[in-house]
Design a protein around this motif. Structure first.
Motif, PDB file in Angstrom:
ATOM      1  N   THR A   1       0.835  -1.199   0.000  1.00 34.13           N
ATOM      2  CA  THR A   1       0.000   0.000   0.000  1.00 34.13           C
ATOM      3  C   THR A   1       0.876   1.258   0.000  1.00 34.13           C
ATOM      4  O   THR A   1       0.776   2.092  -0.881  1.00 34.13           O
ATOM      5  CB  THR A   1      -0.937  -0.001   1.219  1.00 34.13           C
TER       6      THR A   1
ATOM      7  N   ASP B   1      -7.611  -0.948  -3.560  1.00 33.99           N
ATOM      8  CA  ASP B   1      -6.865   0.127  -2.913  1.00 33.99           C
ATOM      9  C   ASP B   1      -7.609   0.700  -1.695  1.00 33.99           C
ATOM     10  O   ASP B   1      -7.722   1.911  -1.521  1.00 33.99           O
ATOM     11  CB  ASP B   1      -6.560   1.251  -3.918  1.00 33.99           C
TER      12      ASP B   1
ATOM     13  N   GLY C   1      -6.543   0.163   1.361  1.00 33.48           N
ATOM     14  CA  GLY C   1      -5.529   0.500   2.352  1.00 33.48           C
ATOM     15  C   GLY C   1      -5.766  -0.167   3.697  1.00 33.48           C
ATOM     16  O   GLY C   1      -6.341  -1.254   3.807  1.00 33.48           O
TER      17      GLY C   1
END
Length: 436
Positions: free
Chosen positions: A255, A399, A401
């Motif tokens: 990430t 994405d 995170g």
């Protein structure tokens, strides 16, 4: 009509839980001392220690059945009034520790180089890790002996002596480590020698205690085989945990640098608080196992409810505490503004999960004490496969995170909560008798 349940005095529960917490915390505290000593040698020795330590820690992580499984079996026999048979479980666990420990030692010596190089990706770091690991691996059989000793002593509800034995070994090593690293000029290898010395002292004390019980010391393969059967379920359960947390670290690393730093900070706090909650679970193992061994299902159910309540209260207290210090505590771990900016994405999941973790850990202890390891294995693997792992890897693709990673952990804990609460309420775990 509702079933009447019995409980035990809170003093008895915490008389087992507090020393168990000391044993659980002793190793991480020693690692901190070791890290501080080696850290002053420079980045390369510190990296070697970190990598070698991760490899060695898998021994205790994957072979916890020598403590937890032995506690469950020993506690039942102790509750049935068969102390000699209970201690004999410790004898067989000790023989098993020796056999498995030798296998680990030999395999470790053969594979230390390839494993270290594969994990490090650097020739220098890999070489440093191997130089430490080849020495530290001689402590592997001794680590397992200590785990077996902890197991049978907890089963007979003797929690104080294990704490003294572990502190004796780790305390001596904490003094010896700087002497060997700096005084003798052994550097990183001196840390490994000090580590083995600690294990020699602790293991010797546990073996001496076993010999003083004056029970037959000959190996009994049938009992060791039964212990391995329980161990299989606990090892598979542990592998499920490892797959989840390794995947979480891998996704965090992909990430951003700040994200992996923030994940490390919050995860280490999670691990530390897990030790606190696990101490209550260890008390549950001993007390529930003894009650079932004595044929007292009513008391076993009462202890289960009592321990679950304690876990919930402790989890709620930790939730409030870490909510209060949310603006202060992260600064004790890092001053990097990017990392500090990422921490809240994981922090509030960590805080809110504490009451859930309190109940889950407590009921884990209850079910382990009842010898219900097969159910716990299945519940953990299903929760990991249906919750944690899919969300971790989806969070990488989309994405999400740290919020995605910790959402996965939250779903994992919620699924485990549902499983252990339903099992507890069903009562199918409460099988009475000296042996399950």
């Amino acid at each position: 009509m509702a079933v009447v349940v019995d409980q035990v005095p809170a003093k008895r529960v915490f008389g087992l839980a507090v020393p168990a917490l000391g044993v659980l915390a002793a190793e991480p505290l020693y690692v901190l001392v070791d890290t501080a000593v080696v850290g002053h040698l420079g980045a390369l020795p510190l990296a070697g220690l970190a990598l070698g330590g991760v490899v060695l820690s898998q021994v205790s992580t994957q072979l916890t059945f020598l403590s937890y499984g032995t506690t469950a079996r020993t506690a039942r026999l102790h509750g049935a009034g068969r102390r000699a048979d209970a201690v004999s479980e410790g004898v067989q666990a000790t023989w098993l520790a020796i056999v498995v420990g030798i296998v680990v030692l030999v395999a470790g010596q053969l594979l230390a180089g390839p494993i270290a190089q594969a994990l490090s990706g650097s020739q220098e770091v890999g070489s440093a890790a191997v130089s430490w690991l080849r020495i530290a691996l001689f402590g592997a059989p001794l680590i397992l002996l200590t785990m077996a000793g902890n197991g049978w002593m907890r089963g007979v509800q003797d929690a104080v002596r294990p704490l003294r034995y572990v502190l004796a070994g780790n305390g001596m090593s904490a003094v010896l480590c700087p002497v060997l690293v700096y005084g003798a000029g052994w550097g990183l290898e001196g840390s490994a020698v000090a580590n083995v010395a600690a294990q020699v002292v602790s293991a010797a004390l546990f073996v001496r205690a076993l010999v003083r019980e004056r029970v037959p010391l000959r190996p009994r393969p049938s009992i060791m085989w039964a212990q391995l059967g329980l161990g299989r379920d606990l090892v598979l359960r542990s592998l499920g945990f490892q797959a989840c947390f390794v995947s979480a670290a891998a996704v965090a690393a992909r990430t951003s640098t700040a994200a992996v730093g923030a994940h490390q900070v919050v995860l280490q706090l999670w691990v530390f608080l897990s030790l606190v909650l696990d101490s209550i679970a260890i008390a549950a193992q001993s007390l529930v196992g003894a009650a079932l061994g004595a044929g007292d299902e009513r008391q076993a159910r009462g202890i289960a409810a009592q321990i679950t309540r304690y876990g919930l209260i402790l989890g709620c207290a930790l939730c409030v505490l870490f909510a209060v210090v949310s603006q202060v505590l992260p600064h004790a771990f890092t001053s990097d503004p990017d990392v500090l900016g990422q921490i809240p994405h994981a922090w509030w999941f960590f805080v809110v999960l504490q009451p859930i973790a309190g109940v889950v850990f407590a009921l884990d202890g209850v079910l382990l004490g009842a010898g219900d390891a097969a159910f716990l294995r299945t519940a953990t693997l299903v929760s990991a496969g249906a919750g944690f792992l899919p969300l971790i890897w989806i969070s990488l693709v989309l994405d999400w995170g740290l919020a995605g990673i910790w959402t996965g952990l939250s779903l994992f804990m919620i699924l485990r909560l549902a499983a252990v609460v339903l099992r507890w309420r069903s009562g199918r775990w409460a099988v009475v008798g000296a042996v399950r």
